[in-house]
Design a protein around this motif. Sequence first.
Motif: not given
Length: 527
Positions: A315, A448-449, A513-514, A517-518, A520, A522, A524
Amino acid sequence: MRLWSNILLSLMSQYSRRSSITLDTHAPIQPTVSVLPSDSIMAPVVEVVRPDIEHMPVANDPRAWTSLRKNLSLTMIASAAMIAGLAGSIQNREEDGSAVQQMQFELPATSSQFSWSISAFILVQGLMPLIWSAISEVKGRKLVYVISLALFTVGSIVVAISRNIGLVIGFRCLQAAGSSAVITIGAATLADMFEPAERGTKMGIYYIAPLLGPSIGPILGGGLTTGLGWRAIFWFLTIVGGSICVLFVVAFRDTFRKERSLTYQNVLRQRLYEAHDEMRVHKSDVEKIAIPEVVVTLSLKDVNPFKPIFLVLRRMNNVVILFASGLLFAFGFLIAYASARTLSNHYHYNALTIGLVIVSFGIGSLLGGHFSDHELARLKAANGNVSYPEMRLKNTVYSSALLPPCVLAFGWLCEQRVHVAVICVMLFFCGFFSIWTYASTLAYIADSNIGRSSSAFATNSAFRGVSAFVAIEIAVPLQDGLGDGWTYTLWAGLMLISGLLILLVAYRGEGWRRKAEKREGLYTSKL
Protein backbone atom coordinates in the motif's frame (compact mmCIF):
# COMPACT_ATOMS: atom_id res chain seq x y z
CA MET A 1 -19.16 -22.38 12.88
CA ARG A 2 -21.41 -25.09 11.51
CA LEU A 3 -20.85 -24.34 7.86
CA TRP A 4 -21.81 -27.71 6.43
CA SER A 5 -24.96 -27.98 8.52
CA ASN A 6 -26.18 -24.79 6.88
CA ILE A 7 -25.17 -26.10 3.46
CA LEU A 8 -27.12 -29.34 4.03
CA LEU A 9 -30.26 -27.42 5.00
CA SER A 10 -29.92 -25.34 1.87
CA LEU A 11 -29.51 -28.43 -0.30
CA MET A 12 -32.57 -30.15 1.10
CA SER A 13 -34.90 -27.15 1.01
CA GLN A 14 -33.83 -25.34 -2.16
CA TYR A 15 -32.45 -28.06 -4.41
CA SER A 16 -34.84 -27.46 -7.30
CA ARG A 17 -34.11 -23.78 -7.89
CA ARG A 18 -31.34 -21.22 -7.61
CA SER A 19 -31.21 -19.95 -4.10
CA SER A 20 -28.89 -18.36 -1.59
CA ILE A 21 -28.56 -18.22 2.14
CA THR A 22 -26.39 -16.13 4.41
CA LEU A 23 -24.75 -17.78 7.37
CA ASP A 24 -24.66 -16.54 10.93
CA THR A 25 -23.94 -12.82 10.93
CA HIS A 26 -21.80 -13.22 14.00
CA ALA A 27 -19.35 -15.45 12.15
CA PRO A 28 -16.10 -13.75 11.14
CA ILE A 29 -16.58 -14.66 7.46
CA GLN A 30 -20.06 -14.71 5.98
CA PRO A 31 -20.28 -16.99 2.96
CA THR A 32 -23.29 -16.90 0.64
CA VAL A 33 -23.99 -20.43 -0.69
CA SER A 34 -25.63 -20.87 -4.11
CA VAL A 35 -26.93 -24.28 -5.27
CA LEU A 36 -27.60 -25.16 -8.93
CA PRO A 37 -30.25 -27.79 -9.90
CA SER A 38 -28.59 -30.81 -11.38
CA ASP A 39 -28.49 -34.58 -11.12
CA SER A 40 -25.08 -34.16 -9.57
CA ILE A 41 -24.54 -31.79 -6.75
CA MET A 42 -21.57 -29.62 -7.60
CA ALA A 43 -19.63 -27.97 -4.86
CA PRO A 44 -21.49 -24.95 -3.46
CA VAL A 45 -20.24 -21.62 -4.77
CA VAL A 46 -19.06 -19.62 -1.79
CA GLU A 47 -18.91 -15.86 -2.09
CA VAL A 48 -17.01 -14.41 0.85
CA VAL A 49 -18.32 -11.11 2.14
CA ARG A 50 -16.14 -9.50 4.77
CA PRO A 51 -17.84 -7.57 7.58
CA ASP A 52 -16.34 -4.66 9.47
CA ILE A 53 -13.59 -6.73 11.01
CA GLU A 54 -12.54 -4.08 13.52
CA HIS A 55 -15.98 -4.19 15.16
CA MET A 56 -16.66 -7.91 14.80
CA PRO A 57 -18.64 -9.19 17.82
CA VAL A 58 -16.32 -11.12 20.12
CA ALA A 59 -16.50 -12.69 23.54
CA ASN A 60 -15.19 -10.48 26.36
CA ASP A 61 -14.67 -7.54 23.98
CA PRO A 62 -11.64 -5.52 25.17
CA ARG A 63 -13.34 -2.33 24.00
CA ALA A 64 -16.20 -3.04 26.40
CA TRP A 65 -13.89 -3.34 29.39
CA THR A 66 -14.13 -0.75 32.14
CA SER A 67 -11.94 2.32 31.94
CA LEU A 68 -10.08 1.07 34.99
CA ARG A 69 -9.23 -2.24 33.33
CA LYS A 70 -8.14 -0.59 30.08
CA ASN A 71 -6.06 2.06 31.80
CA LEU A 72 -4.44 -0.56 34.00
CA SER A 73 -3.45 -2.45 30.86
CA LEU A 74 -2.16 0.81 29.34
CA THR A 75 -0.07 1.43 32.47
CA MET A 76 1.49 -2.03 32.30
CA ILE A 77 2.24 -1.65 28.59
CA ALA A 78 3.73 1.82 29.08
CA SER A 79 5.87 0.54 31.97
CA ALA A 80 7.19 -2.29 29.81
CA ALA A 81 7.78 0.15 26.94
CA MET A 82 9.86 2.38 29.20
CA ILE A 83 12.29 -0.50 29.61
CA ALA A 84 13.05 -0.32 25.90
CA GLY A 85 14.27 3.27 26.12
CA LEU A 86 15.81 2.84 29.54
CA ALA A 87 17.88 -0.21 28.62
CA GLY A 88 19.27 1.54 25.56
CA SER A 89 20.36 4.70 27.35
CA ILE A 90 21.09 3.86 30.99
CA GLN A 91 24.78 3.25 30.21
CA ASN A 92 24.90 5.63 27.27
CA ARG A 93 27.00 8.38 28.83
CA GLU A 94 30.36 9.80 27.81
CA GLU A 95 31.86 11.40 30.88
CA ASP A 96 34.44 10.54 33.49
CA GLY A 97 33.21 8.03 36.02
CA SER A 98 30.37 6.86 33.79
CA ALA A 99 29.32 3.24 33.32
CA VAL A 100 31.04 3.17 29.93
CA GLN A 101 34.33 4.33 31.43
CA GLN A 102 34.15 1.73 34.20
CA MET A 103 33.27 -1.07 31.79
CA GLN A 104 36.07 -0.12 29.41
CA PHE A 105 38.56 -0.42 32.25
CA GLU A 106 37.18 -3.57 33.91
CA LEU A 107 36.25 -5.86 30.99
CA PRO A 108 38.38 -4.43 29.18
CA ALA A 109 36.92 -2.97 25.96
CA THR A 110 37.40 -0.14 23.48
CA SER A 111 35.13 2.81 22.72
CA SER A 112 34.34 1.40 19.27
CA GLN A 113 33.19 -1.88 20.82
CA PHE A 114 30.79 -0.04 23.10
CA SER A 115 29.55 2.06 20.22
CA TRP A 116 28.80 -1.15 18.34
CA SER A 117 26.99 -2.67 21.34
CA ILE A 118 24.68 0.35 21.53
CA SER A 119 24.04 0.42 17.77
CA ALA A 120 23.42 -3.35 17.67
CA PHE A 121 20.96 -2.96 20.54
CA ILE A 122 18.94 -0.37 18.59
CA LEU A 123 19.04 -2.38 15.35
CA VAL A 124 17.89 -5.66 16.96
CA GLN A 125 15.22 -3.79 18.87
CA GLY A 126 13.89 -2.47 15.57
CA LEU A 127 13.93 -5.70 13.55
CA MET A 128 12.90 -8.32 16.11
CA PRO A 129 9.27 -7.09 16.28
CA LEU A 130 8.70 -8.67 12.86
CA ILE A 131 8.93 -12.06 14.60
CA TRP A 132 7.02 -11.06 17.74
CA SER A 133 4.16 -9.72 15.63
CA ALA A 134 3.72 -13.02 13.79
CA ILE A 135 3.71 -14.97 17.05
CA SER A 136 1.15 -12.63 18.62
CA GLU A 137 -1.24 -13.27 15.72
CA VAL A 138 -1.23 -16.98 16.60
CA LYS A 139 -0.68 -17.23 20.34
CA GLY A 140 -2.03 -13.88 21.47
CA ARG A 141 -0.46 -10.80 23.03
CA LYS A 142 -0.02 -11.96 26.62
CA LEU A 143 2.24 -14.93 25.86
CA VAL A 144 4.52 -12.71 23.77
CA TYR A 145 4.73 -10.12 26.54
CA VAL A 146 5.64 -12.73 29.14
CA ILE A 147 8.25 -14.54 27.00
CA SER A 148 9.88 -11.34 25.77
CA LEU A 149 10.12 -9.81 29.24
CA ALA A 150 11.56 -13.07 30.56
CA LEU A 151 14.23 -12.97 27.82
CA PHE A 152 15.01 -9.36 28.73
CA THR A 153 15.43 -10.33 32.37
CA VAL A 154 17.76 -13.24 31.52
CA GLY A 155 19.82 -10.99 29.25
CA SER A 156 20.16 -8.41 32.04
CA ILE A 157 21.37 -11.04 34.49
CA VAL A 158 24.04 -12.35 32.11
CA VAL A 159 25.31 -8.84 31.29
CA ALA A 160 25.51 -8.09 35.01
CA ILE A 161 27.83 -11.05 35.62
CA SER A 162 29.79 -10.82 32.32
CA ARG A 163 33.58 -10.82 32.40
CA ASN A 164 34.27 -9.94 28.75
CA ILE A 165 32.86 -7.59 26.12
CA GLY A 166 31.72 -10.45 23.85
CA LEU A 167 29.16 -11.61 26.41
CA VAL A 168 28.04 -8.04 26.96
CA ILE A 169 27.39 -7.45 23.25
CA GLY A 170 25.66 -10.80 22.76
CA PHE A 171 23.32 -10.54 25.73
CA ARG A 172 22.67 -6.85 25.17
CA CYS A 173 21.20 -8.05 21.87
CA LEU A 174 19.07 -10.54 23.83
CA GLN A 175 17.95 -7.63 25.99
CA ALA A 176 17.03 -5.74 22.84
CA ALA A 177 15.06 -8.69 21.45
CA GLY A 178 13.19 -9.04 24.74
CA SER A 179 12.37 -5.36 25.11
CA SER A 180 11.29 -4.98 21.47
CA ALA A 181 7.99 -6.90 21.65
CA VAL A 182 6.15 -4.21 23.57
CA ILE A 183 7.24 -1.60 21.00
CA THR A 184 5.15 -3.35 18.35
CA ILE A 185 2.35 -5.25 19.99
CA GLY A 186 1.96 -2.53 22.61
CA ALA A 187 0.51 -0.22 19.97
CA ALA A 188 -1.53 -3.12 18.55
CA THR A 189 -2.86 -3.87 22.04
CA LEU A 190 -4.03 -0.27 22.38
CA ALA A 191 -5.78 -0.60 19.02
CA ASP A 192 -7.48 -3.73 20.41
CA MET A 193 -8.85 -1.81 23.40
CA PHE A 194 -9.55 1.74 22.27
CA GLU A 195 -11.74 3.24 19.56
CA PRO A 196 -10.05 5.48 16.95
CA ALA A 197 -11.23 8.69 18.64
CA GLU A 198 -9.30 7.76 21.82
CA ARG A 199 -6.12 6.45 20.26
CA GLY A 200 -4.19 9.70 19.91
CA THR A 201 -4.15 10.35 23.65
CA LYS A 202 -3.41 6.72 24.51
CA MET A 203 -0.70 6.49 21.84
CA GLY A 204 0.85 9.67 23.22
CA ILE A 205 0.98 8.20 26.74
CA TYR A 206 2.33 4.92 25.39
CA TYR A 207 4.92 6.56 23.16
CA ILE A 208 6.26 8.94 25.81
CA ALA A 209 7.26 5.96 27.96
CA PRO A 210 10.16 4.75 25.79
CA LEU A 211 11.22 8.35 25.20
CA LEU A 212 11.39 8.98 28.95
CA GLY A 213 14.04 6.27 29.07
CA PRO A 214 16.74 8.52 27.59
CA SER A 215 15.65 11.22 30.05
CA ILE A 216 15.72 9.26 33.29
CA GLY A 217 18.36 6.78 32.10
CA PRO A 218 21.25 9.16 32.78
CA ILE A 219 19.84 9.93 36.24
CA LEU A 220 19.57 6.28 37.22
CA GLY A 221 22.74 5.25 35.42
CA GLY A 222 24.79 8.01 36.96
CA GLY A 223 23.50 7.39 40.47
CA LEU A 224 23.86 3.61 40.34
CA THR A 225 27.30 3.76 38.77
CA THR A 226 28.59 6.33 41.24
CA GLY A 227 27.24 4.51 44.28
CA LEU A 228 27.46 0.80 43.38
CA GLY A 229 29.37 0.40 40.12
CA TRP A 230 28.31 -0.37 36.53
CA ARG A 231 26.98 -3.87 37.30
CA ALA A 232 24.29 -2.32 39.52
CA ILE A 233 22.72 -0.87 36.36
CA PHE A 234 21.95 -4.30 34.98
CA TRP A 235 20.85 -5.73 38.31
CA PHE A 236 18.41 -2.82 38.45
CA LEU A 237 17.13 -3.71 34.96
CA THR A 238 16.82 -7.33 36.09
CA ILE A 239 14.61 -6.33 39.02
CA VAL A 240 12.45 -4.00 36.92
CA GLY A 241 12.11 -6.43 34.00
CA GLY A 242 11.36 -9.40 36.27
CA SER A 243 8.78 -7.45 38.28
CA ILE A 244 6.92 -6.28 35.17
CA CYS A 245 7.04 -9.81 33.75
CA VAL A 246 5.38 -11.16 36.91
CA LEU A 247 2.81 -8.35 36.74
CA PHE A 248 1.87 -9.39 33.19
CA VAL A 249 1.51 -13.01 34.28
CA VAL A 250 -0.79 -12.10 37.17
CA ALA A 251 -2.78 -9.06 36.07
CA PHE A 252 -2.76 -8.70 32.29
CA ARG A 253 -5.72 -9.89 30.22
CA ASP A 254 -5.06 -10.81 26.61
CA THR A 255 -6.67 -8.36 24.17
CA PHE A 256 -6.13 -10.42 21.02
CA ARG A 257 -9.30 -11.75 19.39
CA LYS A 258 -8.89 -14.03 16.39
CA GLU A 259 -12.17 -12.83 14.87
CA ARG A 260 -10.59 -9.39 14.40
CA SER A 261 -7.36 -10.71 12.89
CA LEU A 262 -6.92 -10.90 9.13
CA THR A 263 -4.33 -13.63 9.68
CA TYR A 264 -6.95 -15.82 11.31
CA GLN A 265 -9.56 -14.83 8.72
CA ASN A 266 -7.32 -15.72 5.79
CA VAL A 267 -6.43 -19.12 7.21
CA LEU A 268 -10.08 -19.81 8.02
CA ARG A 269 -11.12 -18.94 4.48
CA GLN A 270 -8.42 -21.23 3.09
CA ARG A 271 -9.56 -24.11 5.31
CA LEU A 272 -13.21 -23.58 4.31
CA TYR A 273 -12.32 -23.67 0.65
CA GLU A 274 -10.31 -26.85 1.15
CA ALA A 275 -13.21 -28.51 2.94
CA HIS A 276 -15.66 -27.23 0.33
CA ASP A 277 -13.62 -28.77 -2.51
CA GLU A 278 -13.87 -32.17 -0.84
CA MET A 279 -17.70 -31.99 -0.74
CA ARG A 280 -18.39 -33.02 -4.35
CA VAL A 281 -21.10 -35.68 -4.06
CA HIS A 282 -24.13 -37.00 -5.90
CA LYS A 283 -27.52 -35.90 -4.57
CA SER A 284 -28.49 -39.49 -3.69
CA ASP A 285 -25.56 -39.59 -1.27
CA VAL A 286 -26.53 -36.44 0.60
CA GLU A 287 -28.37 -38.24 3.35
CA LYS A 288 -25.41 -40.55 3.94
CA ILE A 289 -22.92 -37.79 4.57
CA ALA A 290 -21.71 -37.09 8.07
CA ILE A 291 -21.63 -33.33 8.18
CA PRO A 292 -18.30 -32.24 9.66
CA GLU A 293 -17.82 -29.19 11.84
CA VAL A 294 -15.02 -27.04 10.50
CA VAL A 295 -12.59 -26.33 13.32
CA VAL A 296 -9.63 -24.09 12.64
CA THR A 297 -6.61 -24.25 14.94
CA LEU A 298 -3.73 -21.96 14.10
CA SER A 299 -0.12 -22.82 14.76
CA LEU A 300 3.13 -21.02 14.01
CA LYS A 301 3.48 -22.88 10.71
CA ASP A 302 0.32 -21.13 9.47
CA VAL A 303 1.93 -17.71 9.80
CA ASN A 304 4.62 -16.36 7.53
CA PRO A 305 6.03 -13.32 9.36
CA PHE A 306 7.07 -11.71 6.09
CA LYS A 307 3.87 -12.10 4.06
CA PRO A 308 1.83 -9.66 6.21
CA ILE A 309 4.74 -7.21 6.01
CA PHE A 310 4.67 -7.50 2.23
CA LEU A 311 0.92 -6.80 2.25
CA VAL A 312 1.49 -3.72 4.41
CA LEU A 313 4.21 -2.41 2.09
CA ARG A 314 2.08 -2.99 -1.03
CA ARG A 315 0.00 0.00 0.00
CA MET A 316 1.49 3.30 -1.11
CA ASN A 317 -0.06 5.18 1.82
CA ASN A 318 1.70 2.82 4.24
CA VAL A 319 5.10 3.17 2.59
CA VAL A 320 4.97 6.97 2.68
CA ILE A 321 3.68 7.23 6.25
CA LEU A 322 6.24 4.68 7.50
CA PHE A 323 9.11 6.76 6.10
CA ALA A 324 7.70 9.88 7.74
CA SER A 325 7.08 8.08 11.04
CA GLY A 326 10.60 6.62 11.03
CA LEU A 327 12.13 10.09 10.68
CA LEU A 328 10.01 11.43 13.54
CA PHE A 329 11.01 8.55 15.82
CA ALA A 330 14.67 8.99 14.95
CA PHE A 331 14.43 12.68 15.84
CA GLY A 332 12.80 11.92 19.19
CA PHE A 333 15.53 9.40 19.99
CA LEU A 334 18.33 11.68 18.81
CA ILE A 335 17.27 14.91 20.53
CA ALA A 336 17.34 13.29 23.98
CA TYR A 337 20.77 11.77 23.34
CA ALA A 338 22.31 14.81 21.64
CA SER A 339 20.86 17.22 24.24
CA ALA A 340 22.42 15.14 27.02
CA ARG A 341 25.83 15.47 25.33
CA THR A 342 25.40 19.22 24.91
CA LEU A 343 24.34 19.76 28.53
CA SER A 344 27.22 17.60 29.76
CA ASN A 345 30.00 18.96 27.55
CA HIS A 346 29.08 22.66 27.36
CA TYR A 347 26.88 23.34 30.39
CA HIS A 348 28.84 20.91 32.59
CA TYR A 349 25.69 19.53 34.23
CA ASN A 350 25.67 16.29 36.17
CA ALA A 351 23.48 13.30 35.33
CA LEU A 352 20.59 14.34 37.60
CA THR A 353 20.38 17.87 36.24
CA ILE A 354 20.55 16.66 32.65
CA GLY A 355 17.67 14.28 33.23
CA LEU A 356 15.54 17.02 34.79
CA VAL A 357 16.15 19.33 31.83
CA ILE A 358 15.28 16.69 29.23
CA VAL A 359 12.06 15.80 31.07
CA SER A 360 10.65 19.03 29.59
CA PHE A 361 10.69 17.23 26.21
CA GLY A 362 8.66 14.43 27.78
CA ILE A 363 6.07 16.82 29.21
CA GLY A 364 5.57 18.40 25.80
CA SER A 365 5.25 14.95 24.26
CA LEU A 366 2.49 13.95 26.68
CA LEU A 367 0.43 17.04 25.89
CA GLY A 368 1.00 16.63 22.15
CA GLY A 369 -0.67 13.22 22.07
CA HIS A 370 -3.75 14.58 23.87
CA PHE A 371 -3.97 17.53 21.47
CA SER A 372 -4.00 15.13 18.52
CA ASP A 373 -7.27 13.63 19.80
CA HIS A 374 -8.70 17.08 20.47
CA GLU A 375 -8.09 18.15 16.88
CA LEU A 376 -9.53 14.90 15.51
CA ALA A 377 -12.73 15.48 17.49
CA ARG A 378 -12.98 19.01 16.07
CA LEU A 379 -12.52 17.86 12.47
CA LYS A 380 -14.96 14.98 12.98
CA ALA A 381 -17.64 17.35 14.30
CA ALA A 382 -17.13 19.63 11.31
CA ASN A 383 -17.59 16.62 9.00
CA GLY A 384 -21.00 15.59 10.33
CA ASN A 385 -19.55 13.41 13.11
CA VAL A 386 -18.02 11.06 10.53
CA SER A 387 -14.31 10.30 10.50
CA TYR A 388 -11.93 8.31 8.34
CA PRO A 389 -8.25 7.41 8.85
CA GLU A 390 -6.77 10.29 6.85
CA MET A 391 -8.70 12.83 8.90
CA ARG A 392 -6.28 12.06 11.74
CA LEU A 393 -3.39 13.28 9.59
CA LYS A 394 -5.13 16.45 8.46
CA ASN A 395 -4.93 17.75 12.03
CA THR A 396 -1.12 17.70 11.78
CA VAL A 397 -0.97 20.66 9.39
CA TYR A 398 0.03 23.07 12.15
CA SER A 399 2.37 20.71 14.00
CA SER A 400 4.13 19.70 10.79
CA ALA A 401 4.61 23.37 9.88
CA LEU A 402 5.83 24.48 13.34
CA LEU A 403 8.15 21.59 14.19
CA PRO A 404 10.97 22.41 11.70
CA PRO A 405 11.42 26.05 12.85
CA CYS A 406 11.36 24.90 16.49
CA VAL A 407 14.11 22.36 15.76
CA LEU A 408 16.10 24.98 13.88
CA ALA A 409 15.78 27.51 16.71
CA PHE A 410 16.66 24.91 19.32
CA GLY A 411 19.89 24.01 17.51
CA TRP A 412 21.15 27.56 17.19
CA LEU A 413 20.17 28.43 20.75
CA CYS A 414 22.23 25.46 21.93
CA GLU A 415 25.06 26.71 19.72
CA GLN A 416 24.90 30.12 21.44
CA ARG A 417 24.85 28.50 24.93
CA VAL A 418 21.81 30.48 26.06
CA HIS A 419 20.28 30.16 29.51
CA VAL A 420 19.03 26.68 30.30
CA ALA A 421 15.46 27.96 30.85
CA VAL A 422 15.28 28.78 27.13
CA ILE A 423 16.57 25.28 26.32
CA CYS A 424 13.79 23.80 28.46
CA VAL A 425 11.13 25.86 26.67
CA MET A 426 12.37 24.83 23.24
CA LEU A 427 12.62 21.18 24.28
CA PHE A 428 8.99 21.41 25.42
CA PHE A 429 7.82 22.74 22.05
CA CYS A 430 9.92 20.23 20.12
CA GLY A 431 8.32 17.45 22.17
CA PHE A 432 4.82 18.91 21.82
CA PHE A 433 4.86 19.30 18.04
CA SER A 434 6.81 16.12 17.30
CA ILE A 435 4.52 13.87 19.36
CA TRP A 436 1.38 15.65 18.14
CA THR A 437 2.53 14.58 14.69
CA TYR A 438 3.99 11.18 15.61
CA ALA A 439 1.00 10.07 17.70
CA SER A 440 -1.20 10.91 14.72
CA THR A 441 0.90 8.71 12.44
CA LEU A 442 0.72 5.81 14.91
CA ALA A 443 -3.05 6.15 15.18
CA TYR A 444 -3.29 6.34 11.38
CA ILE A 445 -1.27 3.15 10.99
CA ALA A 446 -3.78 1.38 13.26
CA ASP A 447 -6.88 2.94 11.66
CA SER A 448 -5.82 2.26 8.07
CA ASN A 449 -4.66 -1.34 8.61
CA ILE A 450 -7.72 -2.87 10.20
CA GLY A 451 -7.18 -6.52 11.06
CA ARG A 452 -3.40 -6.40 10.64
CA SER A 453 -2.39 -3.58 12.97
CA SER A 454 0.22 -5.80 14.65
CA SER A 455 1.96 -6.45 11.31
CA ALA A 456 1.73 -2.76 10.43
CA PHE A 457 3.31 -1.74 13.73
CA ALA A 458 6.00 -4.40 13.29
CA THR A 459 6.87 -2.86 9.93
CA ASN A 460 6.83 0.57 11.56
CA SER A 461 9.24 -0.71 14.23
CA ALA A 462 11.62 -1.91 11.54
CA PHE A 463 11.54 1.49 9.81
CA ARG A 464 12.04 3.44 13.00
CA GLY A 465 14.64 1.01 14.36
CA VAL A 466 16.80 1.41 11.27
CA SER A 467 16.22 5.19 11.33
CA ALA A 468 17.22 5.45 15.01
CA PHE A 469 20.26 3.23 14.35
CA VAL A 470 21.48 5.59 11.65
CA ALA A 471 20.63 8.69 13.71
CA ILE A 472 22.66 7.51 16.72
CA GLU A 473 25.58 6.41 14.52
CA ILE A 474 25.88 9.86 12.93
CA ALA A 475 24.95 11.95 16.00
CA VAL A 476 28.41 12.26 17.52
CA PRO A 477 30.27 12.92 14.23
CA LEU A 478 27.71 15.57 13.27
CA GLN A 479 27.76 17.30 16.64
CA ASP A 480 31.55 17.25 16.89
CA GLY A 481 32.11 18.19 13.25
CA LEU A 482 29.33 20.70 12.58
CA GLY A 483 28.19 21.85 16.01
CA ASP A 484 24.65 21.95 17.37
CA GLY A 485 23.51 24.71 15.01
CA TRP A 486 24.13 22.95 11.72
CA THR A 487 23.29 19.51 13.14
CA TYR A 488 19.78 20.62 14.04
CA THR A 489 19.51 22.60 10.79
CA LEU A 490 19.92 19.27 9.01
CA TRP A 491 17.28 17.70 11.24
CA ALA A 492 14.93 20.63 10.68
CA GLY A 493 15.16 19.84 6.96
CA LEU A 494 14.38 16.18 7.64
CA MET A 495 11.39 17.16 9.78
CA LEU A 496 10.17 19.35 6.91
CA ILE A 497 10.39 16.36 4.56
CA SER A 498 8.58 14.21 7.10
CA GLY A 499 5.79 16.77 7.43
CA LEU A 500 5.36 17.03 3.67
CA LEU A 501 5.11 13.24 3.38
CA ILE A 502 2.45 13.16 6.10
CA LEU A 503 0.43 15.88 4.38
CA LEU A 504 0.75 13.98 1.11
CA VAL A 505 -0.87 10.95 2.75
CA ALA A 506 -3.47 13.17 4.42
CA TYR A 507 -4.76 14.39 1.05
CA ARG A 508 -3.89 11.52 -1.29
CA GLY A 509 -3.86 8.58 1.12
CA GLU A 510 -7.59 7.84 1.03
CA GLY A 511 -7.48 7.19 -2.70
CA TRP A 512 -4.38 5.00 -2.36
CA ARG A 513 -5.90 3.11 0.56
CA ARG A 514 -9.26 2.43 -1.07
CA LYS A 515 -7.59 1.33 -4.28
CA ALA A 516 -5.44 -1.13 -2.27
CA GLU A 517 -8.44 -2.36 -0.29
CA LYS A 518 -10.40 -2.93 -3.48
CA ARG A 519 -7.47 -4.85 -4.91
CA GLU A 520 -7.19 -6.98 -1.79
CA GLY A 521 -10.94 -7.54 -1.61
CA LEU A 522 -11.21 -6.02 1.83
CA TYR A 523 -14.32 -4.65 3.38
CA THR A 524 -14.01 -0.93 4.13
CA SER A 525 -16.17 1.53 5.94
CA LYS A 526 -16.03 4.95 7.46
CA LEU A 527 -15.02 4.80 11.08
